[in-house]
Write a protein that holds these residues in place. Structure first.
Motif: not given
Length: 255
Positions: A153-154, A156, A169, A171-172, A251
């Protein structure tokens, strides 16, 4: 060393001992250093800056405009360091107004089909596996190993010396020195094999292990866990890196 079937814009700057294969396209506002090998059908587009001793395989595209709807044609770059291997169909987009440049450091291996989006920063000594997709403004620190088909994810941040399991996958942020795997992605221990290969002492590895034992296994919140680390684990640059990485994480870290 330059195929007559390649197109090189007259304003492009090409260093010494550069081999350019047939059907390579090199745009204007491109700077390529010495001793590079650019294989057939590679595209080096506007704003690319390539260092020395790189190998760029067929179908790679370096410097394409960002896949970001906020991009308005601003002057930005895609900067590649030295001694990198960029395999088939790798795409490295140039930056946006956010940071102005996308950067890939030195001595990296980007395997087939890797995508490096706008304003991302890949450090040095990294291995990025086949078909991994790195979104915009991601930071990957030195000596990270990312397996195939990983989705990032963007925004990170991936710490140094990590090992990320294929197909993950996230996002953190992924803190340094660990293995990240499973579904959903989670802390899966420290990267002990990788650390030993990199010459980390047994004492230092044990201190890293104890740091993450406190962070992940004692049930405390992150702030209290980091305070306990500072009180109980001998400080070294590596432990300070872990603490600073987590304290600065915007994040949050994977759990």
């Amino acid at each position: 060393m330059i195929s007559p079937l390649a197109y090189i814009h007259p304003e492009a700057i090409i260093g010494e001992n550069v081999e350019i294969g047939p059907f390579v396209y090199i745009d204007k506002n491109v700077v390529i250093g010495d001793n590079n090998l650019i294989m057939p059908n590679a595209n080096i587009l506007y704003g690319a800056r390539i260092g020395n001793n790189n190998r760029i395989f067929p179908g790679a595209v370096i410097g394409a405009i960002p896949q970001d709807l906020k991009f308005r044609g601003e002057e930005t770059t895609a900067e590649i360091g030295d001694n990198n291997t960029i395999r088939e169909n790798v795409t490295i987009n140039r930056g946006t107004a956010a940071k102005g440049k996308t950067v890939v450091g030195n001595n990296n291996l980007l395997m087939e089909g890797v995508h490096v989006a706008h304003d991302t920063h890949v450090g040095s000594g990294c291995i990025i596996g086949n078909s991994t997709k790195i979104a915009g403004e991601v930071i990957i620190d030195d000596n990270a190993i990312v397996s195939g088909a990983v989705l990032m994810h963007q925004f990170c941040h991936v710490g140094g010396y990590v090992m990320i399991q294929g197909g993950c996958r996230f996002s953190k942020d992924i803190p340094p020195y660990i293995i990240a795997g499973r579904e959903p992605i989670a802390y899966s221990g420290i990267n002990i094999v990788g650390l030993r290969r990199r010459g980390f002492s047994n004492e230092l590895i044990e201190n890293i292990h104890n740091t993450y034992r406190i962070i992940y296994n004692n049930g405390k919140n992150v702030t209290d866990a980091l305070q306990q680390v500072k009180e109980e684990v001998p400080m070294s640059p590596e432990i300070e890196y872990i603490v600073s990485f987590i304290e600065k994480s915007e994040r949050g870290i994977i759990r």
